[in-house]
Design a protein around this motif. Structure first.
Motif, PDB file in Angstrom:
ATOM      1  N   SER A 114     115.176 -13.710  70.420  1.00 41.31           N
ATOM      2  CA  SER A 114     113.783 -14.107  70.646  1.00 41.31           C
ATOM      3  C   SER A 114     112.859 -12.902  70.783  1.00 41.31           C
ATOM      4  N   LEU A 115     113.407 -11.732  71.096  1.00 40.26           N
ATOM      5  CA  LEU A 115     112.602 -10.514  71.255  1.00 40.26           C
ATOM      6  C   LEU A 115     112.285  -9.829  69.929  1.00 40.26           C
ATOM      7  N   GLN A 116     113.065 -10.110  68.897  1.00 43.23           N
ATOM      8  CA  GLN A 116     112.960  -9.350  67.656  1.00 43.23           C
ATOM      9  C   GLN A 116     111.662  -9.569  66.889  1.00 43.23           C
ATOM     10  N   ARG A 117     110.862 -10.543  67.273  1.00 42.72           N
ATOM     11  CA  ARG A 117     109.608 -10.799  66.554  1.00 42.72           C
ATOM     12  C   ARG A 117     108.468  -9.898  67.015  1.00 42.72           C
ATOM     13  N   PHE A 118     108.712  -9.055  68.022  1.00 44.23           N
ATOM     14  CA  PHE A 118     107.655  -8.202  68.575  1.00 44.23           C
ATOM     15  C   PHE A 118     107.881  -6.735  68.241  1.00 44.23           C
ATOM     16  N   GLN A 119     106.768  -5.995  68.144  1.00 44.47           N
ATOM     17  CA  GLN A 119     106.867  -4.542  67.978  1.00 44.47           C
ATOM     18  C   GLN A 119     107.209  -3.889  69.310  1.00 44.47           C
ATOM     19  N   THR A 120     106.537  -4.370  70.385  1.00 46.69           N
ATOM     20  CA  THR A 120     106.818  -3.860  71.726  1.00 46.69           C
ATOM     21  C   THR A 120     106.941  -5.028  72.700  1.00 46.69           C
ATOM     22  N   VAL A 121     107.703  -4.784  73.769  1.00 44.70           N
ATOM     23  CA  VAL A 121     107.882  -5.775  74.834  1.00 44.70           C
ATOM     24  C   VAL A 121     107.782  -5.058  76.182  1.00 44.70           C
ATOM     25  N   PHE A 122     107.674  -5.855  77.248  1.00 49.71           N
ATOM     26  CA  PHE A 122     107.496  -5.326  78.598  1.00 49.71           C
ATOM     27  C   PHE A 122     108.590  -5.815  79.547  1.00 49.71           C
ATOM     28  N   PRO A 123     109.701  -5.108  79.673  1.00 48.04           N
ATOM     29  CA  PRO A 123     110.689  -5.465  80.690  1.00 48.04           C
ATOM     30  C   PRO A 123     110.266  -4.904  82.055  1.00 48.04           C
ATOM     31  N   ALA A 124     110.788  -5.494  83.125  1.00 44.68           N
ATOM     32  CA  ALA A 124     110.568  -4.988  84.477  1.00 44.68           C
ATOM     33  C   ALA A 124     111.287  -3.649  84.635  1.00 44.68           C
ATOM     34  N   CYS A 125     111.003  -2.985  85.745  1.00 40.30           N
ATOM     35  CA  CYS A 125     111.646  -1.692  86.021  1.00 40.30           C
ATOM     36  C   CYS A 125     112.197  -1.610  87.434  1.00 40.30           C
ATOM     37  N   GLY A 126     112.761  -2.710  87.908  1.00 41.65           N
ATOM     38  CA  GLY A 126     113.452  -2.672  89.187  1.00 41.65           C
ATOM     39  C   GLY A 126     112.685  -3.171  90.384  1.00 41.65           C
ATOM     40  N   SER A 127     111.419  -3.536  90.197  1.00 43.45           N
ATOM     41  CA  SER A 127     110.643  -4.096  91.312  1.00 43.45           C
ATOM     42  C   SER A 127     109.781  -5.236  90.795  1.00 43.45           C
ATOM     43  N   GLY A 128     109.245  -6.005  91.703  1.00 44.30           N
ATOM     44  CA  GLY A 128     108.413  -7.147  91.344  1.00 44.30           C
ATOM     45  C   GLY A 128     106.985  -6.780  91.020  1.00 44.30           C
ATOM     46  N   ASN A 129     106.719  -5.479  90.817  1.00 46.48           N
ATOM     47  CA  ASN A 129     105.383  -5.048  90.398  1.00 46.48           C
ATOM     48  C   ASN A 129     105.478  -3.840  89.453  1.00 46.48           C
ATOM     49  N   SER A 130     106.480  -3.876  88.573  1.00 42.36           N
ATOM     50  CA  SER A 130     106.661  -2.765  87.637  1.00 42.36           C
ATOM     51  C   SER A 130     107.033  -3.277  86.255  1.00 42.36           C
ATOM     52  N   ALA A 131     106.765  -2.447  85.263  1.00 44.13           N
ATOM     53  CA  ALA A 131     107.120  -2.760  83.877  1.00 44.13           C
ATOM     54  C   ALA A 131     107.073  -1.471  83.071  1.00 44.13           C
ATOM     55  N   ILE A 132     107.566  -1.566  81.846  1.00 51.09           N
ATOM     56  CA  ILE A 132     107.455  -0.465  80.899  1.00 51.09           C
ATOM     57  C   ILE A 132     107.293  -1.081  79.519  1.00 51.09           C
ATOM     58  N   GLU A 133     106.412  -0.518  78.722  1.00 50.42           N
ATOM     59  CA  GLU A 133     106.251  -1.006  77.350  1.00 50.42           C
ATOM     60  C   GLU A 133     107.191  -0.222  76.454  1.00 50.42           C
ATOM     61  N   LEU A 134     108.075  -0.943  75.768  1.00 48.27           N
ATOM     62  CA  LEU A 134     109.064  -0.317  74.897  1.00 48.27           C
ATOM     63  C   LEU A 134     109.053  -0.975  73.527  1.00 48.27           C
ATOM     64  N   THR A 135     109.333  -0.168  72.500  1.00 47.11           N
ATOM     65  CA  THR A 135     109.584  -0.754  71.189  1.00 47.11           C
ATOM     66  C   THR A 135     110.960  -1.415  71.265  1.00 47.11           C
ATOM     67  N   ILE A 136     111.251  -2.254  70.298  1.00 47.11           N
ATOM     68  CA  ILE A 136     112.569  -2.889  70.267  1.00 47.11           C
ATOM     69  C   ILE A 136     113.667  -1.828  70.149  1.00 47.11           C
ATOM     70  N   GLU A 137     113.423  -0.790  69.373  1.00 44.58           N
ATOM     71  CA  GLU A 137     114.407   0.289  69.231  1.00 44.58           C
ATOM     72  C   GLU A 137     114.632   0.998  70.563  1.00 44.58           C
ATOM     73  N   GLN A 138     113.562   1.234  71.316  1.00 43.89           N
ATOM     74  CA  GLN A 138     113.708   1.860  72.634  1.00 43.89           C
ATOM     75  C   GLN A 138     114.450   0.933  73.597  1.00 43.89           C
ATOM     76  N   LEU A 139     114.147  -0.355  73.549  1.00 45.91           N
ATOM     77  CA  LEU A 139     114.855  -1.315  74.395  1.00 45.91           C
ATOM     78  C   LEU A 139     116.352  -1.265  74.095  1.00 45.91           C
ATOM     79  N   GLU A 140     116.709  -1.203  72.824  1.00 52.11           N
ATOM     80  CA  GLU A 140     118.119  -1.098  72.444  1.00 52.11           C
ATOM     81  C   GLU A 140     118.743   0.170  73.036  1.00 52.11           C
ATOM     82  N   GLU A 141     118.045   1.278  72.871  1.00 51.40           N
ATOM     83  CA  GLU A 141     118.574   2.565  73.328  1.00 51.40           C
ATOM     84  C   GLU A 141     118.729   2.613  74.854  1.00 51.40           C
ATOM     85  N   TYR A 142     117.690   2.258  75.583  1.00 54.36           N
ATOM     86  CA  TYR A 142     117.698   2.439  77.032  1.00 54.36           C
ATOM     87  C   TYR A 142     118.460   1.351  77.779  1.00 54.36           C
TER      88      TYR A 142
END
Length: 157
Positions: A114-142
């Protein structure tokens, strides 16, 4: 604190300054989308499950829901989410901040199609008030994911 673990993790890649710490809560898809000014479907939510003795994280689009039939075909068992009391001790992150980065040893990460249709997505970063914008390739890597899977529904329309 879990966000500190994620910051330290991203420091290994020179990406710690890309983490967005919000004044408001981003603990749900709707709150995160509102706080970040993006479409809810671009929020990469991380769902936590137990598969036998293993802890599995599935990162999916904000508008996707687990399809029990697809899940059973992929994991050969019924979908069983971790209880609220299990999430932090087993994944390393609290509910609202669960993400596929800096997770506990032995936790397996899968990315849903379901994520593959986007250029970038925003996953959380360990807290209920954090995020990071990543490309799909970066999401795969990290995320150090195992593989792409198809276990969700409701996002295709």
């Amino acid at each position: 604190m879990s966000i500190e673990k994620v910051k330290s993790y991203f420091a290994n890649y020179g990406m710690e300054n890309k983490i967005i710490q919000l004044k408001e809560s981003s603990a749900t898809v709707e709150l995160a989308a509102q706080a970040l000014g993006c479409e809810p479907e671009r929020i990469a939510k991380t769902l936590s499950f137990r598969v036998g003795e293993e802890v599995v994280l599935i990162v999916a689009a904000g508008d996707a829901k687990i399809d029990n039939r697809k899940y059973r075909e992929e994991f050969e068992t019924k979908a069983k989410m971790l209880s609220a009391n299990e999430v932090e001790p087993l994944t390393g992150h609290r509910i609202g901040g669960v993400c596929p980065f800096a997770v506990n040893e032995g936790v397996s990460v899968y990315l849903d199609q379901s994520l593959q249709r986007f250029q970038t997505v925003f996953p959380a970063c360990g807290s209920g008030n954090s995020a990071i914008e990543l490309t799909i390739e970066q999401l795969e890597e990290y995320s150090k994911y195992i593989k792409w899977i198809d276990v969700c529904k409701g996002w295709e329309n």
